[in-house]
Design a protein around this motif. Sequence first.
Motif, PDB file in Angstrom:
ATOM      1  N   ILE A 144      -9.870   0.618  -4.905  1.00 58.77           N
ATOM      2  CA  ILE A 144      -9.534   0.104  -3.574  1.00 58.77           C
ATOM      3  C   ILE A 144     -10.452  -1.078  -3.273  1.00 58.77           C
ATOM      4  O   ILE A 144     -11.670  -0.922  -3.164  1.00 58.77           O
ATOM      5  CB  ILE A 144      -9.683   1.197  -2.509  1.00 58.77           C
ATOM      6  CG1 ILE A 144      -8.765   2.378  -2.845  1.00 58.77           C
ATOM      7  CG2 ILE A 144      -9.369   0.647  -1.123  1.00 58.77           C
ATOM      8  CD1 ILE A 144      -8.927   3.570  -1.918  1.00 58.77           C
ATOM      9  N   LEU A 158     -13.827   3.179  -4.527  1.00 58.92           N
ATOM     10  CA  LEU A 158     -13.852   2.224  -3.411  1.00 58.92           C
ATOM     11  C   LEU A 158     -14.884   1.145  -3.726  1.00 58.92           C
ATOM     12  O   LEU A 158     -16.061   1.438  -3.948  1.00 58.92           O
ATOM     13  CB  LEU A 158     -14.216   2.943  -2.107  1.00 58.92           C
ATOM     14  CG  LEU A 158     -14.433   2.035  -0.882  1.00 58.92           C
ATOM     15  CD1 LEU A 158     -13.137   1.317  -0.508  1.00 58.92           C
ATOM     16  CD2 LEU A 158     -14.949   2.848   0.306  1.00 58.92           C
ATOM     17  N   ILE A 162       0.819  -1.211   0.000  1.00 56.15           N
ATOM     18  CA  ILE A 162       0.000   0.000   0.000  1.00 56.15           C
ATOM     19  C   ILE A 162       0.851   1.259   0.000  1.00 56.15           C
ATOM     20  O   ILE A 162       0.495   2.271  -0.620  1.00 56.15           O
ATOM     21  CB  ILE A 162      -0.943  -0.010   1.221  1.00 56.15           C
ATOM     22  CG1 ILE A 162      -1.886  -1.211   1.139  1.00 56.15           C
ATOM     23  CG2 ILE A 162      -1.754   1.279   1.295  1.00 56.15           C
ATOM     24  CD1 ILE A 162      -2.818  -1.338   2.329  1.00 56.15           C
ATOM     25  N   ILE A 200      -7.635   2.487   4.618  1.00 57.37           N
ATOM     26  CA  ILE A 200      -8.321   3.019   3.435  1.00 57.37           C
ATOM     27  C   ILE A 200      -8.389   4.538   3.506  1.00 57.37           C
ATOM     28  O   ILE A 200      -8.104   5.232   2.516  1.00 57.37           O
ATOM     29  CB  ILE A 200      -9.740   2.422   3.342  1.00 57.37           C
ATOM     30  CG1 ILE A 200      -9.664   0.919   3.070  1.00 57.37           C
ATOM     31  CG2 ILE A 200     -10.552   3.119   2.250  1.00 57.37           C
ATOM     32  CD1 ILE A 200     -11.003   0.214   3.108  1.00 57.37           C
TER      33      ILE A 200
END
Length: 475
Positions: free
Chosen positions: A223, A249, A206, A233
């Motif tokens: 994501i 997302l 990440i 996140i």
Amino acid sequence: MKFGGYAKEHASILALLIRVQDWLLLLLSGYLSFLVLEDYKDFPAYTGMMPEKYYLGLIVAFLLSAWLFPLFYPYRTWRGESLFDEIRSLISGWSAVFLGLLAFIVFTKYGDFYSRTWLLFWYASGLIALIVSRIILRSFLGYLRRRGLNQRHIVLVGSGELGQRVASKIKDAAWTGLSIAGFFSDIPGQHLHCPAIAGIPDLGGIADVVDYVEKHDIDQVWITMSLKHIDKIRKLIDELHTVAVDVRLIPDIFSLRLLNHSVSEIDGIPVINMSVTPMVGANKLAKWLEDKLLAMCILLLISPLMLVIAIMIKLDSPGPVIYRQERVSWNGRRFKILKFRSMPVNVDEKNGGPVWGYAQQKQPTTVGRFLRKTSLDELPQFFNVLKGDMSIVGPRPERPVFVEKFKSDIPSYMQKHLVKAGITGWAQINGWRGDTSLVKRIEYDLWYIENWSLWLDLKIIFWTLVRGFVNKNAC
């Protein structure tokens, strides 16, 4: 430069060209409708291409389309979304424009100048032209995308089950033009030996996302991390604000039983609809009109048959012609369902209470056996439809005592009550009626609710007429 790259880099120009194309199609369809009807209709005398007032109608429609069409979002990107949704936006936009045009004609008292046939032809031909143009455009873009052109390059953040599912779907849908440049693993080693992401480059963890996006031609970051990692996140989204890239997302809700799921907004608050009824807004009105109009027509047609059945029941056995029983419909509301009586009076009390199923062991009257076998005992329920208790098409209603039992025993049983109960349904025309699996019946009911449309209702009604009255499972 390849056309695919040009299309990507000049998407705003293409959107403008599509707008101009729509305006030209609407104006051209209006003029061609006039030419087609010119030999058949008594249009006002004119010089030039068409009467002056008709020019005015075209100009008003052009101005309204430039103003109203964008309100229905036909010019946003439809990449990866259904053609039906895009067509629905076109229908809504063109209908709004035409309603505006009709309002202009009424308020200016120009109604006598315009042919109603011309207006109808213009609306129909304009709508057909818009839809055909979008189908051609989609086909052309799909052709380019399947050959690696007009691509949008994305990276996935998260290599868990959700990320693997998303990667698999994207790889199987080349027509969307989405190309996975790679993935960033949120859990080291989790992706190993996973066929869904085999061949997709592992770009790191990440912490490497922002640096990679800055240095490469990436259009979108998806994501796909579990929501239990919400802190990670949130941190990643904040970091991505420093680069020019679209961020999406993908919520981890695919393992849940969803019904008409969508994303909406209430007073600025984003809401994920996970299990909702499709009967809202225009859908609710369309369903109401369908039920009322068809029920009235059907009752007029079958009233002689119902009279004959009523006489046969009275001659066959003592008791009332109509049998009333409490059932459960939309949102758990109870109502009295109407049927032609097919059993002896007070049969439940004699059997020690209500029993679900075992239809073969029940002892109907002589006429009742025929009515149950042919489903003609259900005909009085068209009065339930007129009253608003039921729909013509929908899940079959059950008695409250069985609803209380089944809602704990059968997964998602209560979701069938997100729409009105029906006389016939998707489960019934597929053979799931009588003493058949209730679990399978609920699966078919929920599929109907998820995929509801007027066309599906008409299809079910048609197949009910063809094969639904006499069924080996009807008893």
